[in-house]
Motif scaffolding. Structure first.
Motif, PDB file in Angstrom:
ATOM      1  N   LYS A  54       0.865  -1.185   0.000  1.00 56.37           N
ATOM      2  CA  LYS A  54       0.000   0.000   0.000  1.00 56.37           C
ATOM      3  C   LYS A  54       0.892   1.221   0.000  1.00 56.37           C
ATOM      4  O   LYS A  54       1.827   1.311   0.794  1.00 56.37           O
ATOM      5  N   ALA A  55       0.582   2.177  -0.885  1.00 55.20           N
ATOM      6  CA  ALA A  55       1.374   3.417  -0.922  1.00 55.20           C
ATOM      7  C   ALA A  55       0.512   4.570  -1.406  1.00 55.20           C
ATOM      8  O   ALA A  55      -0.211   4.434  -2.390  1.00 55.20           O
ATOM      9  N   GLU A  56       0.593   5.676  -0.696  1.00 49.35           N
ATOM     10  CA  GLU A  56      -0.053   6.925  -1.100  1.00 49.35           C
ATOM     11  C   GLU A  56       1.028   7.992  -1.169  1.00 49.35           C
ATOM     12  O   GLU A  56       1.507   8.463  -0.131  1.00 49.35           O
ATOM     13  N   TYR A  57       1.412   8.356  -2.393  1.00 50.09           N
ATOM     14  CA  TYR A  57       2.431   9.382  -2.590  1.00 50.09           C
ATOM     15  C   TYR A  57       1.753  10.750  -2.613  1.00 50.09           C
ATOM     16  O   TYR A  57       0.648  10.900  -3.107  1.00 50.09           O
ATOM     17  N   ARG A  58       2.459  11.741  -2.064  1.00 53.78           N
ATOM     18  CA  ARG A  58       1.955  13.110  -2.092  1.00 53.78           C
ATOM     19  C   ARG A  58       2.987  13.993  -2.783  1.00 53.78           C
ATOM     20  O   ARG A  58       4.183  13.740  -2.702  1.00 53.78           O
ATOM     21  N   ASP A  59       2.499  15.013  -3.444  1.00 55.60           N
ATOM     22  CA  ASP A  59       3.404  15.969  -4.077  1.00 55.60           C
ATOM     23  C   ASP A  59       3.822  17.022  -3.070  1.00 55.60           C
ATOM     24  O   ASP A  59       3.661  18.218  -3.271  1.00 55.60           O
ATOM     25  N   GLU A  60       4.348  16.526  -1.951  1.00 62.31           N
ATOM     26  CA  GLU A  60       4.886  17.356  -0.882  1.00 62.31           C
ATOM     27  C   GLU A  60       6.296  16.853  -0.606  1.00 62.31           C
ATOM     28  O   GLU A  60       6.562  15.662  -0.722  1.00 62.31           O
ATOM     29  N   PHE A  61       7.156  17.784  -0.217  1.00 60.36           N
ATOM     30  CA  PHE A  61       8.547  17.434  -0.001  1.00 60.36           C
ATOM     31  C   PHE A  61       9.008  18.015   1.331  1.00 60.36           C
ATOM     32  O   PHE A  61       8.772  19.182   1.611  1.00 60.36           O
ATOM     33  N   VAL A 149       8.500  12.166  10.192  1.00 56.31           N
ATOM     34  CA  VAL A 149       8.584  10.945   9.396  1.00 56.31           C
ATOM     35  C   VAL A 149       8.695   9.786  10.379  1.00 56.31           C
ATOM     36  O   VAL A 149       9.596   9.764  11.224  1.00 56.31           O
ATOM     37  N   ILE A 150       7.771   8.823  10.263  1.00 55.71           N
ATOM     38  CA  ILE A 150       7.741   7.683  11.181  1.00 55.71           C
ATOM     39  C   ILE A 150       8.137   6.422  10.423  1.00 55.71           C
ATOM     40  O   ILE A 150       7.605   6.148   9.351  1.00 55.71           O
ATOM     41  N   MET A 151       9.085   5.680  11.005  1.00 51.25           N
ATOM     42  CA  MET A 151       9.481   4.384  10.454  1.00 51.25           C
ATOM     43  C   MET A 151       9.402   3.353  11.571  1.00 51.25           C
ATOM     44  O   MET A 151      10.038   3.525  12.612  1.00 51.25           O
ATOM     45  N   LYS A 152       8.600   2.314  11.325  1.00 54.35           N
ATOM     46  CA  LYS A 152       8.477   1.228  12.299  1.00 54.35           C
ATOM     47  C   LYS A 152       8.550  -0.096  11.548  1.00 54.35           C
ATOM     48  O   LYS A 152       8.014  -0.221  10.451  1.00 54.35           O
ATOM     49  N   GLY A 153       9.190  -1.071  12.182  1.00 60.25           N
ATOM     50  CA  GLY A 153       9.286  -2.389  11.574  1.00 60.25           C
ATOM     51  C   GLY A 153       8.734  -3.464  12.492  1.00 60.25           C
ATOM     52  O   GLY A 153       8.805  -3.331  13.719  1.00 60.25           O
ATOM     53  N   HIS A 154       8.193  -4.507  11.903  1.00 60.58           N
ATOM     54  CA  HIS A 154       7.727  -5.663  12.675  1.00 60.58           C
ATOM     55  C   HIS A 154       8.905  -6.309  13.394  1.00 60.58           C
ATOM     56  O   HIS A 154       8.773  -6.858  14.480  1.00 60.58           O
ATOM     57  N   ALA A 179      12.886  15.009   0.848  1.00 62.27           N
ATOM     58  CA  ALA A 179      12.337  13.649   0.806  1.00 62.27           C
ATOM     59  C   ALA A 179      10.880  13.766   0.393  1.00 62.27           C
ATOM     60  O   ALA A 179      10.134  14.575   0.958  1.00 62.27           O
ATOM     61  N   ARG A 180      10.471  12.983  -0.594  1.00 64.67           N
ATOM     62  CA  ARG A 180       9.075  13.016  -1.030  1.00 64.67           C
ATOM     63  C   ARG A 180       8.193  12.351   0.012  1.00 64.67           C
ATOM     64  O   ARG A 180       8.514  11.279   0.533  1.00 64.67           O
ATOM     65  N   ALA A 181       7.063  12.986   0.305  1.00 59.30           N
ATOM     66  CA  ALA A 181       6.145  12.459   1.310  1.00 59.30           C
ATOM     67  C   ALA A 181       5.372  11.269   0.759  1.00 59.30           C
ATOM     68  O   ALA A 181       4.906  11.282  -0.379  1.00 59.30           O
ATOM     69  N   VAL A 182       5.247  10.246   1.597  1.00 62.61           N
ATOM     70  CA  VAL A 182       4.490   9.049   1.238  1.00 62.61           C
ATOM     71  C   VAL A 182       3.979   8.413   2.524  1.00 62.61           C
ATOM     72  O   VAL A 182       4.592   8.556   3.578  1.00 62.61           O
ATOM     73  N   ASN A 183       2.871   7.747   2.431  1.00 64.79           N
ATOM     74  CA  ASN A 183       2.409   6.898   3.517  1.00 64.79           C
ATOM     75  C   ASN A 183       2.311   5.501   2.941  1.00 64.79           C
ATOM     76  O   ASN A 183       1.564   5.276   1.986  1.00 64.79           O
ATOM     77  N   LEU A 184       3.101   4.587   3.506  1.00 64.37           N
ATOM     78  CA  LEU A 184       3.065   3.238   2.943  1.00 64.37           C
ATOM     79  C   LEU A 184       3.172   2.173   4.018  1.00 64.37           C
ATOM     80  O   LEU A 184       3.701   2.396   5.098  1.00 64.37           O
ATOM     81  N   GLU A 185       2.628   1.024   3.658  1.00 60.11           N
ATOM     82  CA  GLU A 185       2.714  -0.191   4.465  1.00 60.11           C
ATOM     83  C   GLU A 185       3.220  -1.270   3.530  1.00 60.11           C
ATOM     84  O   GLU A 185       2.779  -1.356   2.388  1.00 60.11           O
ATOM     85  N   ASP A 186       4.128  -2.083   4.025  1.00 66.23           N
ATOM     86  CA  ASP A 186       4.684  -3.105   3.146  1.00 66.23           C
ATOM     87  C   ASP A 186       5.138  -4.316   3.937  1.00 66.23           C
ATOM     88  O   ASP A 186       5.424  -4.225   5.135  1.00 66.23           O
TER      89      ASP A 186
END
Length: 200
Positions: A54-61, A149-154, A179-186
């Protein structure tokens, strides 16, 4: 074949860690490094590869000019994951420092793992409950007047993939480290990450 792919991926992700005393950006300009430094990889494409679940890219930097890194419990500090993250930002002309308190000079905050900052952000999804799963989340609203910016890993590999995905979004444009803004889960679809190209 799968072992070659894994070996290449590890070298690309952590090449700077094994480059010896020459690791880190040189005094030359970012433009010169983009032309001459093989450790500027991966090149910025505007998206994360391989394609996340899942990824939602935004045109924000978000500016990476002076970033505070806040580390949660269970994240090795200092450690190779932090080195990969700070090296990418520095190579592209920014500055990232590990802090216990965020100051007015910081343009943004990177939260690794569960931190006070990640707890204040709204609508952050849970980390996928799968091995190597991760979340990379650019909070749409500032937290404590800072871009977050939040980064979390299982698990540890999940956090590595979060950092690797983030690193693909760091770039240099018009003299600025962004850094280009994105909200993603992978998470990986299979046990072995990578891809195969071509035939024969």
């Amino acid at each position: 074949m799968k072992y070659k792919i894994a070996a290449i991926s590890v070298l690309l992700i952590s090449g700077a860690l094994f480059a010896g005393e020459d690791a880190g950006p040189k005094s030359e300009s970012v433009a010169d490094r983009l032309r001459n430094d093989p450790l500027m990889m991966p090149y910025y494409t505007g998206v994360v590869l391989p394609t996340p679940q899942k990824a939602e890219y935004r045109d924000e930097f978000v500016s990476m000019a002076n970033v505070a890194i806040v580390v949660g419990k269970g994240v090795e500090n200092p450690g190779p994951l932090l080195a990969v993250l700070t090296d990418r930002i520095a190579r592209y002309g920014g500055n990232a420092e590990l802090v216990s308190a965020v100051g007015p000079k910081h343009t943004a905050v990177i939260s690794l793992g569960d931190t006070e900052f990640s707890g204040q952000a709204r609508n952050v999804p849970a980390v996928p409950d799968k091995a190597e799963g991760y979340v990379l989340w650019f909070a749409p609203q500032p937290v404590a007047d800072k871009q977050l910016v939040i980064m979390k890993g299982h698990d540890r590999l999940g956090l590595l993939w979060a950092i690797s995905s983030f690193n693909q979004l760091v770039h240099w444009k018009d003299g600025k480290t962004l850094a280009r803004a994105v909200n993603l889960e992978d998470y990986p679809r299979g046990r072995n990450r990578g891809y195969i190209t071509g035939g024969g």
